[in-house]
Design a protein around this motif. Structure first.
Motif, PDB file in Angstrom:
ATOM      1  N   ILE A   1     -22.942  71.202 -31.794  1.00 27.45           N
ATOM      2  CA  ILE A   1     -23.816  71.197 -33.305  1.00 27.45           C
ATOM      3  C   ILE A   1     -23.106  71.775 -33.996  1.00 27.45           C
ATOM      4  O   ILE A   1     -23.319  73.221 -34.121  1.00 27.45           O
ATOM      5  CB  ILE A   1     -25.479  70.985 -33.052  1.00 27.45           C
ATOM      6  CG1 ILE A   1     -25.989  69.862 -32.198  1.00 27.45           C
ATOM      7  CG2 ILE A   1     -26.003  70.452 -34.382  1.00 27.45           C
ATOM      8  CD1 ILE A   1     -27.089  70.240 -31.819  1.00 27.45           C
ATOM      9  N   LEU A   2     -22.647  71.584 -35.519  1.00 25.74           N
ATOM     10  CA  LEU A   2     -22.248  72.347 -36.406  1.00 25.74           C
ATOM     11  C   LEU A   2     -22.837  71.992 -37.964  1.00 25.74           C
ATOM     12  O   LEU A   2     -22.521  70.438 -37.757  1.00 25.74           O
ATOM     13  CB  LEU A   2     -20.486  72.520 -35.919  1.00 25.74           C
ATOM     14  CG  LEU A   2     -20.623  72.783 -35.132  1.00 25.74           C
ATOM     15  CD1 LEU A   2     -18.643  73.501 -34.942  1.00 25.74           C
ATOM     16  CD2 LEU A   2     -20.958  74.654 -34.540  1.00 25.74           C
TER      17      LEU A   2
ATOM     18  N   ARG B   1     -23.331  66.371 -33.883  1.00 26.46           N
ATOM     19  CA  ARG B   1     -23.547  66.814 -32.583  1.00 26.46           C
ATOM     20  C   ARG B   1     -21.747  66.604 -32.090  1.00 26.46           C
ATOM     21  O   ARG B   1     -21.064  65.124 -32.298  1.00 26.46           O
ATOM     22  CB  ARG B   1     -24.062  66.467 -31.930  1.00 26.46           C
ATOM     23  CG  ARG B   1     -24.075  66.349 -30.413  1.00 26.46           C
ATOM     24  CD  ARG B   1     -25.720  65.841 -29.934  1.00 26.46           C
ATOM     25  NE  ARG B   1     -27.153  66.130 -30.551  1.00 26.46           N
ATOM     26  CZ  ARG B   1     -27.097  65.821 -32.105  1.00 26.46           C
ATOM     27  NH1 ARG B   1     -27.698  64.632 -31.815  1.00 26.46           N
ATOM     28  NH2 ARG B   1     -28.908  67.261 -31.752  1.00 26.46           N
ATOM     29  N   LEU B   2     -21.037  67.177 -31.401  1.00 26.68           N
ATOM     30  CA  LEU B   2     -19.980  66.576 -30.682  1.00 26.68           C
ATOM     31  C   LEU B   2     -19.794  67.422 -29.562  1.00 26.68           C
ATOM     32  O   LEU B   2     -20.004  68.424 -28.557  1.00 26.68           O
ATOM     33  CB  LEU B   2     -18.929  68.126 -31.380  1.00 26.68           C
ATOM     34  CG  LEU B   2     -18.090  67.926 -32.462  1.00 26.68           C
ATOM     35  CD1 LEU B   2     -19.327  68.403 -33.451  1.00 26.68           C
ATOM     36  CD2 LEU B   2     -17.098  69.238 -32.684  1.00 26.68           C
ATOM     37  N   TYR B   3     -20.082  66.094 -28.844  1.00 29.39           N
ATOM     38  CA  TYR B   3     -19.854  65.647 -27.566  1.00 29.39           C
ATOM     39  C   TYR B   3     -18.189  65.585 -26.701  1.00 29.39           C
ATOM     40  O   TYR B   3     -17.271  65.198 -26.800  1.00 29.39           O
ATOM     41  CB  TYR B   3     -20.011  63.854 -26.963  1.00 29.39           C
ATOM     42  CG  TYR B   3     -21.288  63.759 -27.238  1.00 29.39           C
ATOM     43  CD1 TYR B   3     -22.777  64.338 -26.772  1.00 29.39           C
ATOM     44  CD2 TYR B   3     -21.850  63.690 -28.844  1.00 29.39           C
ATOM     45  CE1 TYR B   3     -24.021  64.034 -26.480  1.00 29.39           C
ATOM     46  CE2 TYR B   3     -22.864  63.179 -28.629  1.00 29.39           C
ATOM     47  CZ  TYR B   3     -24.356  63.402 -28.109  1.00 29.39           C
ATOM     48  OH  TYR B   3     -25.392  63.248 -28.708  1.00 29.39           O
ATOM     49  N   LEU B   4     -18.337  66.893 -25.902  1.00 35.69           N
ATOM     50  CA  LEU B   4     -17.118  67.447 -24.679  1.00 35.69           C
ATOM     51  C   LEU B   4     -16.841  66.620 -23.252  1.00 35.69           C
ATOM     52  O   LEU B   4     -17.651  65.714 -23.007  1.00 35.69           O
ATOM     53  CB  LEU B   4     -17.609  69.008 -24.829  1.00 35.69           C
ATOM     54  CG  LEU B   4     -17.530  69.466 -26.006  1.00 35.69           C
ATOM     55  CD1 LEU B   4     -17.534  70.933 -25.880  1.00 35.69           C
ATOM     56  CD2 LEU B   4     -16.206  69.821 -27.223  1.00 35.69           C
ATOM     57  N   ASN B   5     -15.327  66.524 -23.638  1.00 35.88           N
ATOM     58  CA  ASN B   5     -15.550  65.755 -22.330  1.00 35.88           C
ATOM     59  C   ASN B   5     -15.795  67.268 -21.319  1.00 35.88           C
ATOM     60  O   ASN B   5     -15.989  65.635 -19.896  1.00 35.88           O
ATOM     61  CB  ASN B   5     -13.599  64.691 -21.934  1.00 35.88           C
ATOM     62  CG  ASN B   5     -13.827  64.271 -23.418  1.00 35.88           C
ATOM     63  OD1 ASN B   5     -14.630  62.749 -23.104  1.00 35.88           O
ATOM     64  ND2 ASN B   5     -12.439  64.372 -23.453  1.00 35.88           N
ATOM     65  N   SER B   6     -15.466  67.271 -21.128  1.00 41.22           N
ATOM     66  CA  SER B   6     -15.058  68.028 -19.797  1.00 41.22           C
ATOM     67  C   SER B   6     -15.629  69.589 -19.791  1.00 41.22           C
ATOM     68  O   SER B   6     -14.650  70.158 -21.120  1.00 41.22           O
ATOM     69  CB  SER B   6     -14.425  68.066 -18.894  1.00 41.22           C
ATOM     70  OG  SER B   6     -14.796  69.174 -18.405  1.00 41.22           O
ATOM     71  N   PRO B   7     -16.355  70.469 -20.016  1.00 41.81           N
ATOM     72  CA  PRO B   7     -17.437  69.759 -19.780  1.00 41.81           C
ATOM     73  C   PRO B   7     -18.923  69.543 -20.325  1.00 41.81           C
ATOM     74  O   PRO B   7     -18.468  69.430 -21.110  1.00 41.81           O
ATOM     75  CB  PRO B   7     -18.300  71.579 -18.564  1.00 41.81           C
ATOM     76  CG  PRO B   7     -17.518  72.492 -19.555  1.00 41.81           C
ATOM     77  CD  PRO B   7     -16.690  72.127 -20.047  1.00 41.81           C
ATOM     78  N   LYS B   8     -19.499  68.814 -19.767  1.00 38.70           N
ATOM     79  CA  LYS B   8     -20.504  67.285 -20.862  1.00 38.70           C
ATOM     80  C   LYS B   8     -21.438  68.572 -21.155  1.00 38.70           C
ATOM     81  O   LYS B   8     -22.775  69.478 -21.003  1.00 38.70           O
ATOM     82  CB  LYS B   8     -21.608  67.051 -19.481  1.00 38.70           C
ATOM     83  CG  LYS B   8     -20.379  66.272 -18.846  1.00 38.70           C
ATOM     84  CD  LYS B   8     -21.093  64.845 -19.705  1.00 38.70           C
ATOM     85  CE  LYS B   8     -19.183  63.773 -18.573  1.00 38.70           C
ATOM     86  NZ  LYS B   8     -18.260  63.320 -19.275  1.00 38.70           N
TER      87      LYS B   8
ATOM     88  N   ILE C   1     -11.295  75.438 -28.524  1.00 41.49           N
ATOM     89  CA  ILE C   1     -11.736  74.269 -27.818  1.00 41.49           C
ATOM     90  C   ILE C   1     -10.610  72.712 -28.366  1.00 41.49           C
ATOM     91  O   ILE C   1     -11.368  72.881 -29.465  1.00 41.49           O
ATOM     92  CB  ILE C   1     -13.309  73.757 -28.073  1.00 41.49           C
ATOM     93  CG1 ILE C   1     -14.286  74.647 -27.439  1.00 41.49           C
ATOM     94  CG2 ILE C   1     -13.489  72.114 -27.485  1.00 41.49           C
ATOM     95  CD1 ILE C   1     -15.360  74.415 -27.655  1.00 41.49           C
ATOM     96  N   PRO C   2      -9.989  72.590 -26.916  1.00 40.59           N
ATOM     97  CA  PRO C   2      -9.071  71.357 -28.215  1.00 40.59           C
ATOM     98  C   PRO C   2      -9.563  70.200 -28.676  1.00 40.59           C
ATOM     99  O   PRO C   2     -10.739  69.558 -28.577  1.00 40.59           O
ATOM    100  CB  PRO C   2      -8.413  71.225 -27.348  1.00 40.59           C
ATOM    101  CG  PRO C   2      -8.932  71.434 -26.318  1.00 40.59           C
ATOM    102  CD  PRO C   2      -9.550  73.000 -26.504  1.00 40.59           C
ATOM    103  N   TRP C   3      -8.787  69.702 -29.968  1.00 41.32           N
ATOM    104  CA  TRP C   3      -9.238  68.457 -30.438  1.00 41.32           C
ATOM    105  C   TRP C   3      -9.873  67.233 -29.158  1.00 41.32           C
ATOM    106  O   TRP C   3     -10.256  66.160 -29.497  1.00 41.32           O
ATOM    107  CB  TRP C   3      -8.876  68.143 -31.985  1.00 41.32           C
ATOM    108  CG  TRP C   3      -8.457  68.955 -33.036  1.00 41.32           C
ATOM    109  CD1 TRP C   3      -7.537  69.124 -33.254  1.00 41.32           C
ATOM    110  CD2 TRP C   3      -9.644  69.862 -33.697  1.00 41.32           C
ATOM    111  NE1 TRP C   3      -7.695  70.409 -34.004  1.00 41.32           N
ATOM    112  CE2 TRP C   3      -9.167  70.822 -34.409  1.00 41.32           C
ATOM    113  CE3 TRP C   3     -11.035  69.319 -33.551  1.00 41.32           C
ATOM    114  CZ2 TRP C   3      -9.850  70.853 -35.249  1.00 41.32           C
ATOM    115  CZ3 TRP C   3     -11.391  69.964 -34.519  1.00 41.32           C
ATOM    116  CH2 TRP C   3     -11.542  70.514 -35.533  1.00 41.32           C
TER     117      TRP C   3
ATOM    118  N   GLU D   1     -21.340  62.866 -33.994  1.00 46.27           N
ATOM    119  CA  GLU D   1     -22.915  61.843 -34.546  1.00 46.27           C
ATOM    120  C   GLU D   1     -23.420  62.434 -35.267  1.00 46.27           C
ATOM    121  O   GLU D   1     -23.615  63.909 -34.785  1.00 46.27           O
ATOM    122  CB  GLU D   1     -23.655  60.897 -32.946  1.00 46.27           C
ATOM    123  CG  GLU D   1     -24.124  62.204 -32.381  1.00 46.27           C
ATOM    124  CD  GLU D   1     -25.376  61.596 -31.281  1.00 46.27           C
ATOM    125  OE1 GLU D   1     -24.895  60.303 -31.158  1.00 46.27           O
ATOM    126  OE2 GLU D   1     -26.053  61.572 -30.816  1.00 46.27           O
ATOM    127  N   PRO D   2     -23.950  61.898 -36.078  1.00 50.96           N
ATOM    128  CA  PRO D   2     -24.783  62.676 -37.247  1.00 50.96           C
ATOM    129  C   PRO D   2     -25.788  63.575 -36.446  1.00 50.96           C
ATOM    130  O   PRO D   2     -26.551  63.003 -35.551  1.00 50.96           O
ATOM    131  CB  PRO D   2     -25.410  61.896 -37.864  1.00 50.96           C
ATOM    132  CG  PRO D   2     -24.964  60.547 -37.956  1.00 50.96           C
ATOM    133  CD  PRO D   2     -23.988  60.961 -37.119  1.00 50.96           C
TER     134      PRO D   2
END
Length: 140
Positions: free
Chosen positions: A119-120, A108-115, A87-89, A96-97
Motif C-alpha cells: 500500500i503506497l 493497494r498493489l497485489y503482487l503475483n508472487s509471493p502473494k 519489485i519489477p512492474w 486498487e484504491p
C-alpha cells in the motif's frame, strides 16, 4: 491480589519482542527471496514515507523509489537486516484504491508472487504512471 514475580515481565517483554520482529520481517523476507537488490537507490528516492508491505505498516520509515525496472523499497535508519528490494512492474497483477485515510489517496498493489500486497500513496506512485501503463494499468 497475588504477587507476580518480576521475571514474568521480563519473559513477556522478550517473547513479545521476538514475535514482533518475526512479524516485522516475515513478508519483507518473502519478497527478498525474489526481489533483493544490490543496486544503489534511485535519484528520485522518497525517504521516510509511510506504506504497508504485507501486514506491516511502515509509518515514516519506508524509502520508495520509482525506476524503469520497478519499485525500489528500503527501510530508513533501522533496517534490522531487511535488504533493499526492487519489485519489477511485471510482478504487479492488480491495483486498487485503498483509501483508509481521507486526506492521502493510497493504492493497494497485489503482487503475483509471493502473494503480498503493498500500500503506497498516490504521490509516491505518480512517477510510475508510464511504467504502469505499459503493464496495462490505467491510472486511477
Amino acid at each position: 491480589m497475588p504477587h507476580i514475580p518480576q521475571w514474568i515481565y521480563i519473559v513477556y517483554f522478550v517473547f513479545s519482542t521476538i514475535v514482533m520482529i518475526f512479524l516485522f520481517r516475515h513478508d519483507w523476507n518473502r519478497l527478498a527471496k525474489l526481489y533483493r537488490t544490490k543496486e544503489a537507490p534511485p535519484l528520485n528516492l522518497s525517504r521516510m514515507q509511510s506504506g504497508c508491505v504485507g501486514l506491516v505498516d511502515y509509518k515514516g520509515t519506508l524509502n520508495v523509489g520509482i525506476t524503469p525496472q520497478g519499485i525500489y523499497l528500503s527501510i530508513f535508519l533501522f533496517s534490522f537486516g531487511l535488504t533493499p528490494l526492487l519489485i519489477p512492474w511485471s510482478a504487479i497483477k492488480k491495483i486498487e484504491p485503498a483509501n483508509e485515510l481521507f486526506i492521502i489517496k493510497r493504492f493497494r498493489l497485489y503482487l503475483n508472487s509471493p502473494k503480498v500486497t503493498l500500500i503506497l500513496s498516490r504521490d509516491i506512485l505518480e512517477p510510475a504512471k508510464e511504467f504502469l501503463a505499459t503493464q496495462g494499468f490505467e491510472w486511477i
